[in-house]
Design an enzyme around this catalytic site. Structure first.
Site, PDB file in Angstrom:
ATOM      1  N   CYS A  53      62.155  43.712  30.848  1.00 21.64           N
ATOM      2  CA  CYS A  53      61.545  42.348  31.245  1.00 21.64           C
ATOM      3  C   CYS A  53      60.097  42.819  31.201  1.00 21.64           C
ATOM      4  O   CYS A  53      59.460  43.342  30.431  1.00 21.64           O
ATOM      5  CB  CYS A  53      62.038  42.142  32.671  1.00 21.64           C
ATOM      6  SG  CYS A  53      62.080  43.352  33.979  1.00 21.64           S
ATOM      7  N   TRP A  69      61.635  46.414  36.886  1.00 21.92           N
ATOM      8  CA  TRP A  69      62.133  46.893  37.904  1.00 21.92           C
ATOM      9  C   TRP A  69      63.021  45.976  38.641  1.00 21.92           C
ATOM     10  O   TRP A  69      63.387  45.806  39.979  1.00 21.92           O
ATOM     11  CB  TRP A  69      61.415  47.634  39.062  1.00 21.92           C
ATOM     12  CG  TRP A  69      60.061  46.952  39.240  1.00 21.92           C
ATOM     13  CD1 TRP A  69      59.946  45.646  39.454  1.00 21.92           C
ATOM     14  CD2 TRP A  69      58.716  47.680  39.732  1.00 21.92           C
ATOM     15  NE1 TRP A  69      58.548  45.418  39.816  1.00 21.92           N
ATOM     16  CE2 TRP A  69      57.949  46.563  40.068  1.00 21.92           C
ATOM     17  CE3 TRP A  69      58.314  48.698  39.803  1.00 21.92           C
ATOM     18  CZ2 TRP A  69      56.655  47.020  40.477  1.00 21.92           C
ATOM     19  CZ3 TRP A  69      57.090  49.246  40.081  1.00 21.92           C
ATOM     20  CH2 TRP A  69      56.311  47.950  40.498  1.00 21.92           C
TER      21      TRP A  69
END
Length: 576
Positions: free
Chosen positions: A314, A318
């Site tokens: 992403c 995380w």
């Protein structure tokens, strides 16, 4: 590096998971942190290494003080092969990998480089952050924590200078060529072909400046040789709405019309044809359907016939990234294809500790904002229990011999155990190593070649009168599962850069005894995932707990909260 033989695990069962969750919820993990938390983190790390060592030979890339990445594990595990069962083996050498990591780590935000975390059929499933912007590459790291507050969508430098700045274009181009060139070399060394980008933006924009980039908009098309998939998925802030709806994902649809959302879904047609999904409708999917369809896509990619690996990322890597990495790990485990010897409580501990905690998920921050993507991940397991999410489904259908059912093949294997000629001259049974785990039995493990329809009919008739065959059609008893005891350490070696473990798992009193096979059925997959989910809910409710939302006008308690009260007992945060 494997845990020393005979060393008791750092914790086991419910208590170990509860201790992990409490530590996780207090502060974000940092590799360089010391003090009182260091001993607790060391126990968590030791437990992870012990669990990896149950099923895999592996090496370790040291990151003791966060010198490679501040929010990656201090012991980064490189899985090399399934110890003694999986015929596939990674060709990656830890020394060369470490060198490539050191050269490429600044190519991605926060130094979160491409890191292999799952080994399946010899393929590396990797995770990372997205590509870094100009400012971070010039060394202005750290300021992002002060400036952005550490949110998922804050990259690595809030005062980044645009790549399009004409005065710096030539210098930038040379810098990006060098740094991203090393990133590409790392991807190729890991045999990664597929890159799945979960960002809803083409580039992260802050205060009108492009602060991150991504492979799909690299102007020089340096990543053109890879198969790029843009599969936009809502960031962690969207999961506040999930919490505010009493932790109900059904009917929760992301607003795709927001100004910053400019990354359309883009998947090569060749990867979608077998999935029977109308991808043009993705903006109308609720959170459940969207997550399900993306997971199906990822499973289809790693289950393809080629030898290529997969990268999922992403922005910071995380929040959304561990969501899908964790779901992949648990789904493949439920099929008996990876981590075969781990019990539900053990695989749950491993994925919470390694995929989430040690890779820097900011649980305390997310909880304070109500952005409960971590809780969503494990509660979502109830939506992927069916066979349509199984990685062995397509293998079964392709490999099933004509004219025979699954139960008949299983009966054949039971009767013919230990011999390839004991049936009759009408059949030959070819056994080969299954890419599944020890103790599992999938269609591709058996090649059955009937002489004809008459032979099939005769065999079925003999099976019908055989008590042994009838017993095989029943659910297999729990003792058929591969126990976690009986591990014999064959050898261990170490080098200056890593410690290598060659632990092999054997069953019974003899270290050479061949494990018995066990079919992992659809119902078994469901029960395994439900056990994981139940264990998570119980431990989460005792340690962190759910935050109640204001009551609805009807005064009805929220669906999931009601489930907690009835099922595991909702209790607030407590100490052990």
């Amino acid at each position: 590096m494997a845990a020393a033989r005979g060393c008791p695990p750092a914790g086991s069962g419910d208590r170990a998971l509860a201790e992990l969750l409490l530590e996780f919820s207090r502060a974000q993990y940092r590799a360089k942190d010391g003090g009182g938390a260091a001993a607790k983190v060391e126990r968590i790390e030791r437990r992870c290494l012990e669990l990896f060592g149950r099923d895999y030979r592996y090496s370790v890339i040291p990151n003791a003080h966060g010198e490679i990445c501040a929010h990656y594990p201090r012991h980064i595990v490189l899985l090399e092969r399934d110890a003694g069962r999986d015929p596939f083996e990674s060709t990656v050498q830890v020394g060369k990998l470490q060198d490539l990591i050191n050269r490429s780590k600044m190519a991605r935000c926060r130094g979160r480089f491409v890191c292999p975390v799952i080994l399946y059929k010899g393929k590396h499933i990797c995770r990372s952050a997205t590509l870094a912007g100009w400012g971070e590459l010039y060394g202005r790291t750290g300021y992002n924590y002060i400036f952005s507050g550490g949110s998922d969508d804050a990259w690595a430098d809030a005062e980044d200078i645009s790549e399009e700045d004409s005065a710096l274009r030539n210098a930038d181009s040379q810098l990006f060529d060098k740094v991203r060139g090393h990133d590409i070399k790392l991807l190729r060394y890991l045999s990664v072909r597929y890159i799945c980008d979960l960002m809803v933006e083409n580039k992260k924009v802050k205060f009108g400046l492009n602060v991150t980039s991504s492979e799909k908009v690299d102007k020089a098309q340096r990543y053109a040789d890879f198969t790029l998939l843009s599969i936009p998925y809502p960031g962690c802030e969207f999961f506040k709405e999930y919490k505010d709806r009493d932790y109900t994902a059904e009917g929760l649809i992301f607003n795709w019309k927001q100004d910053y959302v400019d990354a359309p879904l883009s998947i090569p047609v060749s990867l979608t044809q077998s999935l029977n999904i109308d991808w043009s409708e993705y903006q109308s999917w609720d959170l459940v359907q969207q997550t399900q369809n993306y997971l199906k896509l990822l499973i289809s990619i790693i289950n393809s016939d080629d030898d290529s690996g997969l990268l999922v990322h992403c922005i910071s890597g995380w929040d959304r990234t561990p969501l899908f990495i964790s779901l992949l790990r648990l789904s493949l485990w439920a099929d008996g294809l990876i981590h075969a010897s781990l019990e539900p409580s053990e695989i749950l501990y491993l994925t919470v500790a390694y995929d989430w905690f040690l890779f820097g998920h900011m649980l305390a921050d997310r909880l304070s904002k109500g952005e409960e993507i971590f809780f969503f991940c494990f509660n979502f397991l109830k939506h992927i229990t069916s066979e349509e999410f199984s990685a062995v489904k397509s293998q079964r259908r392709k490999s099933l011999p004509p004219g025979f059912t699954l139960e008949e093949i299983c009966m054949l294997k039971q009767r013919d155990r230990g011999s390839t000629t004991s049936l009759s001259s009408d059949f030959s049974l070819g056994m080969e190593s299954s890419p599944g785990a020890a103790g599992s039995f999938t269609y591709e493990a058996v090649e059955l070649m009937p002489a004809g329809a008459q032979a099939q009919a005769a065999w079925r008739k003999s099976c019908a009168s055989s008590p042994q065959a009838m017993l095989w059609s029943r659910a297999q008893p729990s003792e058929d599962r591969l126990p976690s005891t009986g591990m014999a350490e064959v050898k261990s070696s170490s080098s200056s850069s890593s410690t290598h473990s060659d632990n092999f798992l054997r069953i019974g009193s003899s270290p050479l005894e061949v494990p018995r096979s066990r079919l992992v059925s659809a119902s078994d997959r469901e029960s395994r995932l439900e056990e994981v989910r139940s264990a998570f809910l119980a431990s989460y409710s005792r340690t962190i707990g759910l935050k109640a939302v204001p009551p609805s006008p009807s005064g009805a308690i929220g669906g999931l909260l009601e489930q907690f009260v009835r099922g595991v007992g909702l209790r607030g945060s407590s100490t052990l």
